[in-house]
Design an enzyme around this catalytic site. Structure first.
Site, PDB file in Angstrom:
ATOM      1  N   ASN A 183     -12.552  -4.901  16.910  1.00 56.31           N
ATOM      2  CA  ASN A 183     -11.273  -5.413  15.336  1.00 56.31           C
ATOM      3  C   ASN A 183     -12.797  -6.721  15.183  1.00 56.31           C
ATOM      4  O   ASN A 183     -13.502  -7.466  16.509  1.00 56.31           O
ATOM      5  CB  ASN A 183      -9.969  -5.782  16.336  1.00 56.31           C
ATOM      6  N   CYS A 242     -12.868 -15.892  21.595  1.00 56.27           N
ATOM      7  CA  CYS A 242     -13.092 -14.815  20.678  1.00 56.27           C
ATOM      8  C   CYS A 242     -14.066 -14.378  20.204  1.00 56.27           C
ATOM      9  O   CYS A 242     -15.660 -15.287  19.691  1.00 56.27           O
ATOM     10  CB  CYS A 242     -11.824 -15.110  19.531  1.00 56.27           C
ATOM     11  N   THR A 263     -11.050  -9.981  24.330  1.00 59.24           N
ATOM     12  CA  THR A 263     -12.430  -9.206  23.759  1.00 59.24           C
ATOM     13  C   THR A 263     -14.086  -8.967  23.986  1.00 59.24           C
ATOM     14  O   THR A 263     -14.914 -10.494  24.232  1.00 59.24           O
ATOM     15  CB  THR A 263     -12.050  -8.336  22.218  1.00 59.24           C
ATOM     16  N   CYS A 319     -13.148  27.500  36.819  1.00 64.03           N
ATOM     17  CA  CYS A 319     -13.709  27.241  36.232  1.00 64.03           C
ATOM     18  C   CYS A 319     -15.256  27.450  36.688  1.00 64.03           C
ATOM     19  O   CYS A 319     -15.899  26.730  35.371  1.00 64.03           O
ATOM     20  CB  CYS A 319     -13.582  25.969  35.621  1.00 64.03           C
ATOM     21  N   CYS A 344     -20.622  12.562  47.028  1.00 64.15           N
ATOM     22  CA  CYS A 344     -20.769  11.290  46.571  1.00 64.15           C
ATOM     23  C   CYS A 344     -19.281  11.652  45.670  1.00 64.15           C
ATOM     24  O   CYS A 344     -19.517  10.846  44.916  1.00 64.15           O
ATOM     25  CB  CYS A 344     -21.758  11.516  45.481  1.00 64.15           C
ATOM     26  N   CYS A 397     -17.814  16.148  42.099  1.00 71.01           N
ATOM     27  CA  CYS A 397     -17.352  17.197  41.881  1.00 71.01           C
ATOM     28  C   CYS A 397     -15.999  16.918  42.414  1.00 71.01           C
ATOM     29  O   CYS A 397     -15.341  18.010  41.628  1.00 71.01           O
ATOM     30  CB  CYS A 397     -17.663  18.806  43.774  1.00 71.01           C
ATOM     31  N   CYS A 441     -13.650  18.085  38.560  1.00 70.91           N
ATOM     32  CA  CYS A 441     -12.725  18.992  39.132  1.00 70.91           C
ATOM     33  C   CYS A 441     -11.266  18.741  38.023  1.00 70.91           C
ATOM     34  O   CYS A 441     -10.289  17.633  38.398  1.00 70.91           O
ATOM     35  CB  CYS A 441     -12.638  19.246  40.285  1.00 70.91           C
TER      36      CYS A 441
HETATM   37  C1  LIG Z   1      -7.004  -6.858  16.231  1.00 74.18           C
HETATM   38  C2  LIG Z   1      -6.959  -7.637  17.295  1.00 74.18           C
HETATM   39  C3  LIG Z   1      -6.726  -9.216  17.299  1.00 74.18           C
HETATM   40  C4  LIG Z   1      -7.262 -10.246  18.414  1.00 74.18           C
HETATM   41  N1  LIG Z   1      -6.530 -12.187  18.197  1.00 74.18           N
HETATM   42  C5  LIG Z   1      -6.860 -12.453  18.975  1.00 74.18           C
HETATM   43  C6  LIG Z   1      -6.530 -13.813  18.921  1.00 74.18           C
HETATM   44  O1  LIG Z   1      -6.304 -14.078  17.681  1.00 74.18           O
HETATM   45  N2  LIG Z   1      -6.291 -14.729  20.362  1.00 74.18           N
HETATM   46  C7  LIG Z   1      -6.788 -14.145  21.125  1.00 74.18           C
HETATM   47  O2  LIG Z   1      -6.551 -14.918  22.027  1.00 74.18           O
HETATM   48  N3  LIG Z   1      -6.852 -12.864  21.999  1.00 74.18           N
HETATM   49  C8  LIG Z   1      -6.912 -12.165  20.335  1.00 74.18           C
HETATM   50  N4  LIG Z   1      -7.002 -10.716  20.967  1.00 74.18           N
HETATM   51  C9  LIG Z   1      -7.144  -9.954  21.807  1.00 74.18           C
HETATM   52  C10 LIG Z   1      -6.497  -9.372  22.932  1.00 74.18           C
HETATM   53  O3  LIG Z   1      -5.671 -10.557  23.029  1.00 74.18           O
HETATM   54  C11 LIG Z   1      -6.661  -9.388  24.838  1.00 74.18           C
HETATM   55  O4  LIG Z   1      -7.308 -10.005  25.173  1.00 74.18           O
HETATM   56  C12 LIG Z   1      -7.574  -8.028  24.662  1.00 74.18           C
HETATM   57  O5  LIG Z   1      -6.861  -7.402  23.144  1.00 74.18           O
HETATM   58  C13 LIG Z   1      -7.916  -7.170  25.422  1.00 74.18           C
HETATM   59  O6  LIG Z   1      -6.233  -7.029  25.670  1.00 74.18           O
HETATM   60  P1  LIG Z   1      -5.598  -5.388  25.604  1.00 74.18           P
HETATM   61  O7  LIG Z   1      -7.114  -4.659  26.371  1.00 74.18           O
HETATM   62  O8  LIG Z   1      -3.839  -5.118  26.384  1.00 74.18           O
HETATM   63  O9  LIG Z   1      -5.861  -4.976  23.761  1.00 74.18           O
HETATM   64  C14 LIG Z   1      -7.477 -10.294  19.343  1.00 74.18           C
HETATM   65  C15 LIG Z   1      -7.404  -8.185  20.145  1.00 74.18           C
HETATM   66  C16 LIG Z   1      -7.009  -7.734  19.249  1.00 74.18           C
HETATM   67  C17 LIG Z   1      -7.619  -5.863  18.768  1.00 74.18           C
HETATM   68  S1  SF4 Z   2     -20.142  18.778  47.177  1.00 72.24           S
HETATM   69 FE1  SF4 Z   2     -19.275  17.357  45.956  1.00 72.24          FE
HETATM   70  S2  SF4 Z   2     -19.373  15.497  46.985  1.00 72.24           S
HETATM   71 FE2  SF4 Z   2     -20.898  16.771  47.928  1.00 72.24          FE
HETATM   72  S3  SF4 Z   2     -23.052  16.400  46.852  1.00 72.24           S
HETATM   73 FE3  SF4 Z   2     -22.402  17.929  45.857  1.00 72.24          FE
HETATM   74  S4  SF4 Z   2     -21.091  17.171  44.159  1.00 72.24           S
HETATM   75 FE4  SF4 Z   2     -21.379  15.633  45.855  1.00 72.24          FE
END
Ligand SMILES: Cc1cc2nc3c(=O)[nH]c(=O)nc-3n(C[C@H](O)[C@H](O)[C@H](O)COP(=O)(O)O)c2cc1C
Ligand code: SF4
Ligand SMILES: Cc1cc2nc3c(=O)[nH]c(=O)nc-3n(C[C@H](O)[C@H](O)[C@H](O)COP(=O)(O)OP(=O)(O)OC[C@H]3O[C@@H](n4cnc5c(N)ncnc54)[C@H](O)[C@@H]3O)c2cc1C
Lengths: 414, 437
Positions: A73, A134, A200, A344, A378, A381, A385
């Site tokens: 935003n 912000c 954000t 698959c 690792c 896979c 899956c």
């Molecule tokens: C459109 C929008 C406006 C926002 N305005 C504010 C604000 O005015 N003040 C603030 O502290 N955070 C603001 N935020 C940040 C949110 O409070 C929050 O920290 C952030 O979106 C992460 O949380 P979420 O992943 O649940 O959205 C805003 C976020 C969005 C998407």
């Molecule tokens: S078989 Fe799976 S865990 Fe083993 S090396 Fe390959 S991807 Fe990684």
């Protein structure tokens, strides 16, 4: 049955789910609807000096048919007058005295901060959140993330507020820093009672291939925005754990970033949060998701024979170690359940082209086979899956004692 | 005025059972695809289209790229997307079945991408550099058209001889219009032939050997002959039709045909089902009689289900013994059967004194199509096996100048098999003409 009532920096909230300061907390109308829907608290849309907003404000990252993996935003703080906001906040507090109502604020001058604190306390709010996060529009004017990124400024402004505020003060941190503990410790020094994170993340969600302009556009131009939603949760969880595990950091934390389901909330608690805040998920699905947040966490606590959310606090964060402390003698290898396999062969091609060539295809069957001798364990896979618990990573007993990097023969400093 | 509204009603009744996808439907559906390695759907497709790739290209909105992926394996990818029995081909092989999830809607995605390129009239292939060789193709059905397209790409001059007044084979005159309409068939034909080969319609070839002088090779894509008779009394009464002739007429007259009030269809295959559903859509009350039981029926179960949805009644273990009526049909005399064993080829015995009459004013006989043995016998050294033309892996017949593919070599399969044969036969012809190893 578990009791979801939670204490946070002296604020008692009926449950740990708050609305983050954002569009869902723009108005009294919305916040009252939210409380009716089961939200425990709300951080009002940030109050400050008058601003205006642009038209076309959001853009999103869609992944396949997932429409809003990440939201961006370019909106600023509240664009309504302080008087209107205060009048509606007062009404909310009157109608919903038990729910936590927090005033988010962002100002430049000390007197402005002091004036707003006084007026908010007069109408009976429960606490303050200082918006140091912000990342657009206001930091250029020395506010928002410009404060969060500079520990000295962060400490000074926090102390301006804590000097006069009688209610708890929460400092909201920006993730746009290399070390989150620095501004957090500065806030603590400045007398804050709690921190919340994350705000954000600086971002450009993408570029429109037809107009060749970044998203979102305002009359053909764009500006970097703030990224949030499911995509940011991993970044927030890491920052949360860094604070939780920091020996000098003592304040309670309100976790924010990509929380959509009760599982997300529990992860935040396990990583050290006391309460959580939600924005994007409500912008996507509405206030009604509170029903499942409450019921889900409550059932999880019951299943784990716990009485309150606080018992979850930081359990997982404690298991987070430096890489150097991990056991190099521990070994897992992949195991494919031939009954569950839908053939698959995505695991095959992932390991073949993208990992360690440790899966083979045999004649007369489409079920791939793990080459156990070369599998390094690792997880790739099992991650690609599409069938739940078809590929599991099975521990192989090495019968060797724990070995960390410091003691490892390959470590050249030995 | 009235006529028009009636026609609209009719067109509505024959609406597509697999309607064209919208762009958003296509993106959502395509993003479900897992992009399997060595995907089972590709193996199940007779033309081996790279299905995961074309689906991925739809997902990335590279719809033209997707169409090209399809067309490079199957130039009739549009009709195949609409008419293939996908649930026993590609979609039947989709790994989602093992997850108890709906398989990817491959047919409709394929029709979506190819339809996009055809609507925009964007072509991906060009005439090859001239080799100076000439090839005649007998029959402008799917096999002949696929062969002609591929040969043209390879630089050979092609003339297609088609007996009917319109090219397209059974795509034009056989397949059910609620799968593939006349409009679809004409549009596809125009698109495929735009590469630049000649089609001579109204040009039945009676004796192919007459072409041998002018052409360096000849491809036989003649399909099958008319409906088989069943040799019971009354077969020549008015109101008795062969299924393929009935359907030919329906497609030729663009649905404007008359049907009886009560129709009996004799047979248990897919053509019987098509004729039954089409009669029902035209307003008849329809009964299908089949000599064995439901289990032995050769029609795909999804086709039988489709017919039941259109109120088609099935009477099993029943054989026709006489078509009744003076000049016009007024009934079908039948007898009940019992099977000796449960095998598909089990001996059938009639049940004594079990005759009964189904009153009806129309009988459609769907006991399969004749093979065109006399026609093929006019070609020297051409070996037949049970009426089917015998070919090697290059689709070359026992007379080296002749190649063949489609229904005339397999006895009647699907459009997609004919396309695969036609394409591969063209490569065989190229090898033969250019003396490649
Ligand atoms: C459109 C929008 C406006 C926002 N305005 C504010 C604000 O005015 N003040 C603030 O502290 N955070 C603001 N935020 C940040 C949110 O409070 C929050 O920290 C952030 O979106 C992460 O949380 P979420 O992943 O649940 O959205 C805003 C976020 C969005 C998407
Ligand atoms: S078989 Fe799976 S865990 Fe083993 S090396 Fe390959 S991807 Fe990684
Ligand atoms: C009623 C019916 C419904 C069907 N429905 C489906 C379906 O839903 N899906 C599916 O995949 N398949 C379906 N099929 C099968 C499919 O139509 C055929 O497998 C496919 O068309 C075979 O292609 P072909 O080119 O070999 O033969 P055809 O399509 O039969 O084409 C042969 C062409 O050769 C011409 N010809 C014949 N002899 C001569 C001659 N001497 N000189 C010049 N021209 C000649 C014919 O006029 C015809 O145009 C259906 C078949 C029938 C009969």
């Amino acid at each position: 049955m578990a009791n979801l009532e939670t204490g946070f920096a002296g604020i008692i909230t009926p449950n740990p789910f708050w609305l983050a300061s954002a569009p869902p907390t723009n108005t009294g109308y919305q916040v009252m609807n939210a409380f009716r829907a089961g939200w425990g608290g709300a951080v009002w849309k940030t109050l400050g000096v008058p601003i205006v907003n642009v038209s076309s404000r959001y853009s999103a990252v869609a992944y396949k048919n997932n429409r809003m993996m990440g939201l961006n935003n370019i909106e600023l703080i509240t664009d309504r007058s302080l008087e209107t906001n205060l009048k509606e906040m007062k009404e909310v507090k009157k109608k919903f005295p038990k729910n936590a109502l927090i005033a988010s604020m962002m100002f430049e001058k000390k007197e402005e901060w002091h004036d707003c604190i006084k007026r908010c306390e007069d109408i009976g709010i429960d606490g303050f959140e200082l918006n140091y996060g912000c990342p657009h529009g206001v930091c250029e004017r020395g506010m928002g993330s410009a404060v969060g990124q500079n520990p000295d400024v962060c400490e000074r402004i926090t102390s301006w507020v804590t000097d006069v505020a009688t209610k708890p003060v929460i400092v909201k941190l920006t993730p746009n820093v290399t070390d989150i503990t620095k501004p957090a410790l500065a806030a603590q020094r400045g007398g804050a009672n709690a921190v919340s994170l994350i705000n954000t993340i600086n971002s450009v969600t993408g570029v429109n291939l037809e107009t060749m302009a970044p998203n979102p556009t305002v009359a053909g131009h764009s500006t970097h925005g703030g990224y949030c939603g499911p995509a940011v949760k991993p970044i927030a969880l890491n920052m949360l754990a860094e604070l939780t595990n920091h020996p000098d950091f003592k304040l309670p934390i309100s976790g924010i970033g990509g929380i959509e389901t009760w599982q997300d909330a529990v992860e935040y608690f396990l990583m050290g949060a006391t309460t959580v805040q939600v924005c994007t998920a409500v912008m996507h699905y509405g206030f009604r998701i509170a029903t499942d947040l409450n019921a889900g966490v409550s059932n999880y606590l019951d299943a784990n024979k716990m009485k309150s959310v606080i018992e979850l606090k930081g359990i997982a964060a404690k298991k987070l170690r430096k890489w150097q402390e991990l056991d190099l003698n521990y070994k897992v290898i992949a195991h494919i359940d031939p009954v569950k396999c839908i053939s698959c062969q995505l695991c095959y091609i992932a390991c073949e082209d993208g990992a360690h060539q440790s899966i083979e295809l045999l004649p007369n069957t489409r079920v791939p086979k793990i080459i156990e001798d070369t599998c390094v364990g690792c997880n790739l896979c099992s991650l690609v899956c599409p069938v739940e618990s078809c590929i599991t990573m099975v521990e192989v007993k090495t019968n060797k004692k724990k070995l960390v990097w410091a003691d490892h023969p390959a470590n050249q400093s030995n | 005025m009235k006529r028009n509204s009636k026609l609209e009603d009719l067109n509505k009744k024959f609406e597509k059972i697999k309607p064209q996808m919208t762009p958003s439907e296509a993106v959502v559906e395509s993003s479900r695809c897992l992009f399997c390695h060595d995907a089972p759907c590709i193996i199940a497709c007779p033309t081996s289209i790279d299905i995961p790739m074309f689906i991925r290209q739809i997902m990335t909105k590279n719809t033209l790229g997707s169409a090209k992926t399809i067309f490079s394996q199957n130039i009739l990818g549009k009709s195949c997307g609409q008419v293939c029995p996908t649930s026993v081909l590609c979609e039947g092989a989709c790994v989602y079945h093992d997850l108890n999830e709906k398989p990817i809607d491959i047919g409709r995605l394929q029709a979506y991408a190819t339809g996009h390129a055809i609507d925009k009239n964007i072509h991906f292939f060009e005439k090859g550099k001239s080799t100076g060789k000439k090839v005649a193709i007998i029959g402008a059905g799917p096999a002949g058209l696929a062969c002609a397209h591929e040969l043209t790409m390879l630089g050979h001059k092609v003339v297609v001889y088609e007996a009917n007044k319109k090219a397209g084979g059974l795509n034009m005159y056989g397949v059910a219009p609620y799968k593939f309409s006349n409009k679809d068939a004409i549009q596809e034909l125009k698109y495929v032939s735009a590469i630049g080969f000649e089609i001579k319609t109204n040009s039945p070839i009676e004796n192919p050997s007459k072409l041998e002088k002018e052409f360096d090779a000849i491809f036989l894509g003649a399909g099958l002959g008319g409906s088989k008779k069943i040799n019971i009394p009354g077969e020549d009464l008015s109101g008795v039709y062969g299924a393929t002739e009935f359907i030919y007429n329906l497609r030729d007259k663009d649905l404007k045909v008359n049907v009886g009030k009560n129709v009996v269809v004799i047979g248990g295959g897919n053509t019987a089902i098509d004729a039954a559903v089409e009669s029902s859509l035209l307003g008849a009350s329809v009964t299908v009689i089949y000599r064995r039981s439901e289990k032995e029926q050769t029609a795909y179960s999804f086709e039988v289900e489709h017919a039941k949805k259109h109120d088609v009644k099935f009477v099993y273990l029943t054989s026709p013994i006489e078509i009744l009526g003076k000049k016009k049909v007024d009934g079908l005399k039948c007898i009940k059967n019992k099977l000796k064993s449960s095998s598909r080829k089990s001996e059938i015995n009639t049940v004594k004194d079990s005759q009964f009459v189904i009153p009806c004013d129309m009988v459609i006989i769907a006991r399969g199509q004749e093979k065109m043995i006399d026609f093929f016998k006019s070609i020297s050294k051409l070996k037949l096996d049970d009426g089917k033309v015998v070919v090697n892996k290059d689709f070359q017949t026992t007379n080296p100048k002749y190649f063949a593919g489609g229904d005339c070599i397999n006895g009647g399969k699907e459009v997609v098999n004919a396309v695969a044969n036609g394409r591969d036969a063209a490569r065989g012809i190229d090898k033969y003409l250019m003396k490649k190893k």
